[in-house]
Design a protein around this motif. Structure first.
Motif, PDB file in Angstrom:
ATOM      1  N   LEU B  73       0.820  -1.212   0.000  1.00 44.04           N
ATOM      2  CA  LEU B  73       0.000   0.000   0.000  1.00 44.04           C
ATOM      3  C   LEU B  73       0.855   1.264   0.000  1.00 44.04           C
ATOM      4  N   GLY B  74       2.080   1.141   0.484  1.00 41.68           N
ATOM      5  CA  GLY B  74       2.941   2.319   0.534  1.00 41.68           C
ATOM      6  C   GLY B  74       2.506   3.327   1.568  1.00 41.68           C
ATOM      7  N   VAL B  75       2.045   2.845   2.715  1.00 35.67           N
ATOM      8  CA  VAL B  75       1.668   3.735   3.809  1.00 35.67           C
ATOM      9  C   VAL B  75       2.451   3.352   5.063  1.00 35.67           C
ATOM     10  N   THR B  76       2.363   4.182   6.086  1.00 34.86           N
ATOM     11  CA  THR B  76       3.060   3.894   7.331  1.00 34.86           C
ATOM     12  C   THR B  76       2.262   2.884   8.151  1.00 34.86           C
ATOM     13  N   LYS B  77       2.937   2.261   9.095  1.00 32.45           N
ATOM     14  CA  LYS B  77       2.242   1.266   9.923  1.00 32.45           C
ATOM     15  C   LYS B  77       1.154   1.917  10.768  1.00 32.45           C
ATOM     16  N   GLN B  78       1.387   3.173  11.172  1.00 31.73           N
ATOM     17  CA  GLN B  78       0.386   3.885  11.965  1.00 31.73           C
ATOM     18  C   GLN B  78      -0.894   4.107  11.173  1.00 31.73           C
ATOM     19  N   SER B  79      -0.684   4.468   9.911  1.00 29.97           N
ATOM     20  CA  SER B  79      -1.818   4.738   9.039  1.00 29.97           C
ATOM     21  C   SER B  79      -2.599   3.453   8.760  1.00 29.97           C
ATOM     22  N   LEU B  80      -1.855   2.393   8.467  1.00 34.05           N
ATOM     23  CA  LEU B  80      -2.510   1.114   8.207  1.00 34.05           C
ATOM     24  C   LEU B  80      -3.177   0.580   9.457  1.00 34.05           C
ATOM     25  N   ASN B  81      -2.508   0.768  10.584  1.00 31.59           N
ATOM     26  CA  ASN B  81      -3.017   0.188  11.829  1.00 31.59           C
ATOM     27  C   ASN B  81      -4.400   0.709  12.190  1.00 31.59           C
ATOM     28  N   ARG B  82      -4.604   1.995  11.933  1.00 30.07           N
ATOM     29  CA  ARG B  82      -5.904   2.607  12.239  1.00 30.07           C
ATOM     30  C   ARG B  82      -7.018   1.887  11.491  1.00 30.07           C
ATOM     31  N   VAL B  83      -6.771   1.630  10.225  1.00 29.56           N
ATOM     32  CA  VAL B  83      -7.743   0.945   9.377  1.00 29.56           C
ATOM     33  C   VAL B  83      -7.890  -0.519   9.785  1.00 29.56           C
ATOM     34  N   LEU B  84      -6.743  -1.153   9.991  1.00 31.65           N
ATOM     35  CA  LEU B  84      -6.725  -2.570  10.310  1.00 31.65           C
ATOM     36  C   LEU B  84      -7.431  -2.848  11.643  1.00 31.65           C
ATOM     37  N   ARG B  85      -7.205  -1.970  12.598  1.00 33.94           N
ATOM     38  CA  ARG B  85      -7.807  -2.136  13.924  1.00 33.94           C
ATOM     39  C   ARG B  85      -9.321  -2.166  13.816  1.00 33.94           C
ATOM     40  N   GLN B  86      -9.864  -1.239  13.011  1.00 31.98           N
ATOM     41  CA  GLN B  86     -11.312  -1.211  12.800  1.00 31.98           C
ATOM     42  C   GLN B  86     -11.810  -2.503  12.181  1.00 31.98           C
ATOM     43  N   LEU B  87     -11.107  -2.956  11.149  1.00 37.02           N
ATOM     44  CA  LEU B  87     -11.550  -4.148  10.427  1.00 37.02           C
ATOM     45  C   LEU B  87     -11.499  -5.387  11.320  1.00 37.02           C
ATOM     46  N   ILE B  88     -10.502  -5.433  12.217  1.00 35.89           N
ATOM     47  CA  ILE B  88     -10.386  -6.564  13.127  1.00 35.89           C
ATOM     48  C   ILE B  88     -11.479  -6.485  14.192  1.00 35.89           C
ATOM     49  N   GLU B  89     -11.682  -5.284  14.728  1.00 36.22           N
ATOM     50  CA  GLU B  89     -12.761  -5.071  15.708  1.00 36.22           C
ATOM     51  C   GLU B  89     -14.118  -5.453  15.123  1.00 36.22           C
ATOM     52  N   ASP B  90     -14.327  -5.072  13.875  1.00 34.28           N
ATOM     53  CA  ASP B  90     -15.610  -5.340  13.209  1.00 34.28           C
ATOM     54  C   ASP B  90     -15.687  -6.774  12.691  1.00 34.28           C
ATOM     55  N   GLN B  91     -14.658  -7.549  12.977  1.00 37.01           N
ATOM     56  CA  GLN B  91     -14.612  -8.964  12.616  1.00 37.01           C
ATOM     57  C   GLN B  91     -14.708  -9.216  11.116  1.00 37.01           C
ATOM     58  N   LEU B  92     -14.068  -8.342  10.343  1.00 40.23           N
ATOM     59  CA  LEU B  92     -13.966  -8.582   8.905  1.00 40.23           C
ATOM     60  C   LEU B  92     -12.604  -9.171   8.586  1.00 40.23           C
ATOM     61  N   VAL B  93     -11.650  -8.907   9.484  1.00 39.07           N
ATOM     62  CA  VAL B  93     -10.287  -9.384   9.297  1.00 39.07           C
ATOM     63  C   VAL B  93      -9.832 -10.096  10.566  1.00 39.07           C
ATOM     64  N   GLU B  94      -9.083 -11.172  10.362  1.00 37.62           N
ATOM     65  CA  GLU B  94      -8.536 -11.906  11.497  1.00 37.62           C
ATOM     66  C   GLU B  94      -7.017 -11.790  11.463  1.00 37.62           C
ATOM     67  N   SER B  95      -6.422 -11.547  12.638  1.00 40.48           N
ATOM     68  CA  SER B  95      -4.978 -11.403  12.744  1.00 40.48           C
ATOM     69  C   SER B  95      -4.435 -12.555  13.583  1.00 40.48           C
ATOM     70  N   ARG B  96      -3.667 -13.436  12.937  1.00 35.62           N
ATOM     71  CA  ARG B  96      -3.134 -14.598  13.653  1.00 35.62           C
ATOM     72  C   ARG B  96      -1.629 -14.464  13.830  1.00 35.62           C
ATOM     73  N   VAL B  97      -1.156 -14.876  14.999  1.00 38.03           N
ATOM     74  CA  VAL B  97       0.283 -14.858  15.271  1.00 38.03           C
ATOM     75  C   VAL B  97       0.991 -15.791  14.288  1.00 38.03           C
ATOM     76  N   GLY B  98       2.111 -15.326  13.750  1.00 37.23           N
ATOM     77  CA  GLY B  98       2.845 -16.090  12.754  1.00 37.23           C
ATOM     78  C   GLY B  98       3.336 -17.434  13.306  1.00 37.23           C
ATOM     79  N   THR B  99       3.362 -18.435  12.455  1.00 40.86           N
ATOM     80  CA  THR B  99       3.772 -19.774  12.891  1.00 40.86           C
ATOM     81  C   THR B  99       5.293 -19.891  12.949  1.00 40.86           C
TER      82      THR B  99
END
Lengths: 168, 168
Positions: B73-99
DNA sequence: TTGGAATGTCAACAAGGCTGACGTATTATA
DNA sequence: TATAATACGTCAGCCTTGTTGACATTCCAA
């Protein structure tokens, strides 16, 4: 010519989901590249993409009104005004009271405005020229046809109106 | 084949300033149309284009890491995190710890996430499909060649890296 | 003369970029 | 094994650029 097939499903292979998905990502990545060079220049001036768009279309349709510009850019007058005010203050754009309708403001680039426009255009054109020349004239024609079909009908109407205005 | 000319200046007519200017405006207007349909859908959900982009690429490269997405995406982690946090909270995205590397987070769409992705993709694909089918397969090929040449080299590198990852 | 159009401006807000700083696991390395 | 580097999350603050709503002014046209 390509190895054509009489099979209808074969003919439509370029419309598969995979092809569309590739086209969609191509639009995203190409647009990013497309704006990257002007963005760097604008940063030096403390301007953003909104300023570039205003400068571009004022140069393109010299003397166009504020409402014309609002229609082309598809933003509110408040949003445009903020950008326009800066450009006028910085003496890159001149706003003249309309001759026929004095409510209107006709917008023009100053010499300094033209200089910045040229700098931005040169940077952006360099990338497009590279893309065009590497792809060749037939590809460019295809590029044009596809993009024209992607544009909203309402958009082209504004441009047509300006063509008429300028023809007067 | 076109009516070709042995004159070199004739051959380069497609690279005149006027042609480049048209190409530049075409990019601007086409991109506006390109994003307009998904934008309307996103509005209903209270999301923006940034959410769409995240959802798109998580769907495309299921299991990709946060850093992968930042690079694409070419954005900063802070910028992405804001969006990602919402999507995870809203249960559209799942974040799993790497194996392999437990510092990493692998991102996946949930069923609800896939549903929204499909809705957005369908809307966007409809416009691209229309543009493709009206222009024809040769034009689509040209469209692809031109856009590919407009992309920054750095961008494609990230995609290549993901291809390799997925091949494992 | 009066309604409406074109313009400008003020205020408030939101999305989505950015930088900087800090904390916490986890992994890599000296 | 101690230390450095990496991946990620988060907080705070800032900027650009979009939005809506409200209001004033000027001017055209019926």
């Amino acid at each position: 010519m390509s190895v054509s097939s009489s099979n209808r499903s074969q003919k439509l292979l370029y419309l598969t989901d995979e092809q569309l998905l590739q086209g969609i990502e191509l639009m995203f990545f190409a647009y990013k590249g497309f704006t990257s060079d002007p963005d760097r220049i604008l940063e030096e001036f403390g301007y953003g993409r909104a300023h570039h768009r205003a400068i571009h279309f004022i140069n393109r349709w010299s003397g166009l009104t504020v409402n014309d510009l609002i229609d082309i850019l598809g933003v509110t007058k408040q949003s445009l005004n903020r950008v326009l005010r800066q450009l006028i203050e910085d003496q890159l754009v001149e706003s003249r009271v309309g001759t026929e309708d004095k409510r209107q403001r006709n917008l023009y680039l100053t010499l300094a405005g033209e200089a910045l426009e040229k700098e931005l255009a040169t940077a952006q054109q360099a990338r497009v020229r590279k893309a065009f020349s590497e792809a060749g004239p037939e590809a460019v024609q295809g590029f044009r046809e596809v993009l024209e079909n992607m544009i909203d009908d309402g958009q082209t109407a504004h441009i047509m109106a300006l063509r008429k205005e300028q023809a007067r």
